[in-house]
Scaffold this active site. Structure first.
Site, PDB file in Angstrom:
ATOM      1  N   ASP A 103       0.850  -1.189   0.000  1.00 44.79           N
ATOM      2  CA  ASP A 103       0.000   0.000   0.000  1.00 44.79           C
ATOM      3  C   ASP A 103       0.891   1.246   0.000  1.00 44.79           C
ATOM      4  O   ASP A 103       1.636   1.474   0.955  1.00 44.79           O
ATOM      5  CB  ASP A 103      -0.897  -0.022   1.237  1.00 44.79           C
ATOM      6  CG  ASP A 103      -2.076   0.928   1.129  1.00 44.79           C
ATOM      7  OD1 ASP A 103      -2.008   1.876   0.343  1.00 44.79           O
ATOM      8  OD2 ASP A 103      -3.071   0.718   1.844  1.00 44.79           O
ATOM      9  N   ASP A 104       0.842   2.022  -1.074  1.00 50.45           N
ATOM     10  CA  ASP A 104       1.599   3.282  -1.194  1.00 50.45           C
ATOM     11  C   ASP A 104       3.108   3.073  -1.291  1.00 50.45           C
ATOM     12  O   ASP A 104       3.881   3.991  -0.982  1.00 50.45           O
ATOM     13  CB  ASP A 104       1.308   4.222  -0.023  1.00 50.45           C
ATOM     14  CG  ASP A 104      -0.104   4.778  -0.031  1.00 50.45           C
ATOM     15  OD1 ASP A 104      -0.894   4.382  -0.899  1.00 50.45           O
ATOM     16  OD2 ASP A 104      -0.410   5.612   0.838  1.00 50.45           O
ATOM     17  N   CYS A 117      -5.747   4.240  -3.764  1.00 46.97           N
ATOM     18  CA  CYS A 117      -6.078   2.879  -3.312  1.00 46.97           C
ATOM     19  C   CYS A 117      -7.335   2.273  -3.939  1.00 46.97           C
ATOM     20  O   CYS A 117      -7.277   1.207  -4.564  1.00 46.97           O
ATOM     21  CB  CYS A 117      -6.245   2.878  -1.798  1.00 46.97           C
ATOM     22  SG  CYS A 117      -4.864   3.588  -0.888  1.00 46.97           S
ATOM     23  N   ASP A 145      -0.155  -0.625  -4.851  1.00 43.65           N
ATOM     24  CA  ASP A 145      -1.438  -0.114  -5.344  1.00 43.65           C
ATOM     25  C   ASP A 145      -1.351   1.283  -5.959  1.00 43.65           C
ATOM     26  O   ASP A 145      -2.255   1.711  -6.674  1.00 43.65           O
ATOM     27  CB  ASP A 145      -2.500  -0.147  -4.239  1.00 43.65           C
ATOM     28  CG  ASP A 145      -2.224   0.833  -3.106  1.00 43.65           C
ATOM     29  OD1 ASP A 145      -1.081   1.304  -2.972  1.00 43.65           O
ATOM     30  OD2 ASP A 145      -3.168   1.124  -2.336  1.00 43.65           O
ATOM     31  N   ASN A 146      -0.299   2.027  -5.670  1.00 38.85           N
ATOM     32  CA  ASN A 146      -0.075   3.334  -6.303  1.00 38.85           C
ATOM     33  C   ASN A 146       1.312   3.816  -5.912  1.00 38.85           C
ATOM     34  O   ASN A 146       2.027   3.154  -5.153  1.00 38.85           O
ATOM     35  CB  ASN A 146      -1.144   4.365  -5.917  1.00 38.85           C
ATOM     36  CG  ASN A 146      -1.461   4.411  -4.444  1.00 38.85           C
ATOM     37  OD1 ASN A 146      -2.549   4.019  -4.024  1.00 38.85           O
ATOM     38  ND2 ASN A 146      -0.522   4.860  -3.635  1.00 38.85           N
ATOM     39  N   HIS A 197     -11.446  -2.175   0.751  1.00 41.41           N
ATOM     40  CA  HIS A 197     -11.527  -0.840   0.133  1.00 41.41           C
ATOM     41  C   HIS A 197     -12.267  -0.762  -1.204  1.00 41.41           C
ATOM     42  O   HIS A 197     -12.538   0.328  -1.680  1.00 41.41           O
ATOM     43  CB  HIS A 197     -10.114  -0.261  -0.042  1.00 41.41           C
ATOM     44  CG  HIS A 197     -10.078   1.225   0.181  1.00 41.41           C
ATOM     45  ND1 HIS A 197      -8.906   1.940   0.240  1.00 41.41           N
ATOM     46  CD2 HIS A 197     -11.066   2.135   0.358  1.00 41.41           C
ATOM     47  CE1 HIS A 197      -9.179   3.219   0.456  1.00 41.41           C
ATOM     48  NE2 HIS A 197     -10.482   3.361   0.525  1.00 41.41           N
TER      49      HIS A 197
END
Length: 548
Positions: free
Chosen positions: A39-40, A84, A346-347, A155
């Site tokens: 995540d991130d 996300c 995810d990004n 999410h």
């Protein structure tokens, strides 16, 4: 008679080898699948040189993920959505946000302009969750016998329980990161660490993680954390609360142990909450990095570095479990050889805790720093180890058809659920360096997200000699930006500024035409003008002419 017996023996041996070969081929056609999503985690946040064209961190340490990259194939043109929720929706559906079962463009809503700002465009009202008629990749893999599991952040769905009800998840540990508890009659919450609830003892958000919520004790530190240590002292943790990242790792390791005894293959989707803010790493790793001097001017945050390595150590534990599922030291029961492992984020990185340089900007934008991420595939005997693909672009929407291809399963009927992505399995198998029918990627954003995003559409295009270009169209002022990513990875030079060459203009027109066609085919929403309520038009075919 002896001759006949010899012939019979040869026939039996031949038949046995044939059956064995067929079983192996069948096994390879139905591998287990482990899909790990950080995540991130930014493009430069690993210490690996494979995943970021030698732009990896000189401060953060990720030895286990680096080793995974050496064992598999990395893609340097790997992309996501800008944050996300839309990434997860695209992953599960195989569709862009413009897909009929998707419609998730942003986290929360498209009406996220900076406080007090009035906007010339009234944003489109998006979906916040995948529609129930969505045929998810979990459901598709289940049609050929896969057992499916979800560990971590959801999410893209309404509630964790709905992962079972309409996405097709058999074993469901979908959750938020916040842990809520009642202590001395007061409701409290914490991020990432278990809490001691007056009524229920040590807990995380969901009941299924309660067995993994107990504080770190000597047995756990010796058996689980000591083997993974890398300059950190895990004994500093004795008696302290369990970190969610470790708890999810525990659950995944137990799942692998259980499923390794079953005949049916499994698909385990593991979307970690690490390394999303708030940056709350494990204390022993934080102590390590506070004592370490950074050799990388981009990366100096000890807490973030510690969080990256916590993620890395947990990934290492999962990979070790594939080698030795029951943890007895004997790898005869290992399933790593028949397991596809995918590692992804995810990004892009969230600037502040980290720095995405040489990429431009951060999470939330469509510049490279927001959407370009690490990507690794490992599949022993199928994917050549320690290889790097610097040509083929891969987007979130491509995992659905890729995993289906490798698993030997048909995609859903397009009338029921149309897949936007393309399988990159031929590239993984080195049948080709790049797909000729996959040269474009698209992003569309019909709304606002603070200072980071505004109504715009973007196309990434692989042109002649595998030169990668990206064209931005901004709806508010009818403006364009064009970058050659192969020569200008930092998107510093807008090729349409000044006096662009005829060749540049022709390329921009070609990309603009493709972008317009894509938007029209999908009836992509653009919002309405605040001044008159009219629909905001798509980019015009002759829109580039003004740059002459």
């Amino acid at each position: 008679m002896k001759k006949n017996v010899s012939i019979l023996i040869c026939f039996i041996i031949s038949f046995m080898f044939s059956v064995s070969g067929n079983c192996q081929n069948q096994q390879k056609s139905k591998p287990n699948i482990i899909f790990i999503m950080a995540d991130d985690l930014g493009w430069t946040d690993l210490s690996s040189s494979n995943t970021s064209l030698d732009n990896g961190s000189k401060y953060y340490e990720s030895p286990n993920i680096d080793e995974l990259a050496k064992q598999g194939k990395s893609f340097t043109y790997a992309y996501t959505q800008q944050n996300c929720q839309p990434t997860r929706a695209a992953l599960h559906s195989g569709q862009y946000a413009t897909g009929p079962q998707n419609g998730v463009y942003n986290v929360g809503s498209l009406k996220r302009a900076s406080k007090g700002d009035t906007t010339p465009i009234i944003p489109h009202t998006q979906n916040n969750y995948l529609k129930e008629e969505c045929v998810s990749m979990f459901e598709t893999l289940k049609t050929v016998g896969y057992h499916t599991a979800w560990f971590g952040k959801f999410h893209a769905i309404k509630l964790g329980e709905q992962a079972k009800s309409y996405l097709g998840v058999d074993y469901n540990l979908a959750l938020h990161k916040e842990t809520k508890a009642t202590v001395n009659g007061v409701n409290v919450k914490n991020e990432f660490f278990a809490q001691n609830d007056d009524a229920n003892g040590w807990t995380f958000e969901i009941e299924e993680l309660k067995p993994y919520a107990q504080p770190y004790n000597a047995t756990y530190i010796k058996n689980v954390l000591e083997p993974m240590k890398n300059g950190n002292d895990p004994w500093l943790l004795e008696g302290t609360p369990k970190h969610l990242t470790d708890a999810l790792g525990d659950a995944v390791v137990d799942y692998i142990k259980d499923r390794s005894q079953e005949k049916e293959p499994f698909f385990a989707y593991i979307p970690f909450h690490a390394v999303h803010v708030s940056i709350l790493p494990r204390p022993d790793l934080e102590a390590k990095y506070k004592a370490k001097t950074s050799q990388d001017p981009r990366h100096t945050d000890a807490e973030y570095a510690a969080f990256v390595e916590l993620l890395d150590q947990t990934v290492g534990r999962i990979l070790n479990a594939l080698e030795d599922p029951n943890g007895d030291g004997n790898t005869q029961d290992g399933i790593a050889e028949n397991t596809l492992v995918v590692f992804y984020s995810d990004n892009g990185g969230f600037m502040g805790p980290t720095d995405n340089t040489p990429l431009r900007l951060r999470k939330g934008t469509y510049y490279e720093g927001g959407v370009r991420v690490p990507l690794i595939f490992r599949y022993p005997g199928v994917i050549t180890p320690n290889t790097v693909n610097t040509t083929q672009e891969v987007h979130t929407i491509d995992f659905y058809p890729t995993l289906a291809d490798i698993a030997g399963v048909k995609l859903p009927d397009p009338q029921m659920h149309e897949i936007d992505g393309k399988s990159v399995a031929p590239v993984l198998r080195e049948e080709t360096e790049a797909l000729n029918d996959k040269k474009e990627l698209y992003w569309h954003f019909p709304g606002y997200m603070d200072v980071r995003n505004m109504p715009q559409s973007v196309i990434h295009y692989r042109h002649t000699n595998n030169q990668h270009y990206k064209l931005f169209y901004r709806y508010e002022d009818d403006s364009y930006e064009l970058y050659n990513l192969s020569k200008d990875i930092g998107e510093k030079t807008n090729l349409l500024e000044g006096k662009p060459s005829r060749g540049t203009l022709n390329l921009a027109k070609k990309m603009n035409s493709k972008l317009q066609k894509w938007l029209i085919q999908r009836n992509a929403p653009t919002g309405t003008w605040a001044k008159n309520g009219e629909k905001v038009p798509y980019p015009q075919k002759k829109g580039i002419k003004k740059y002459k």
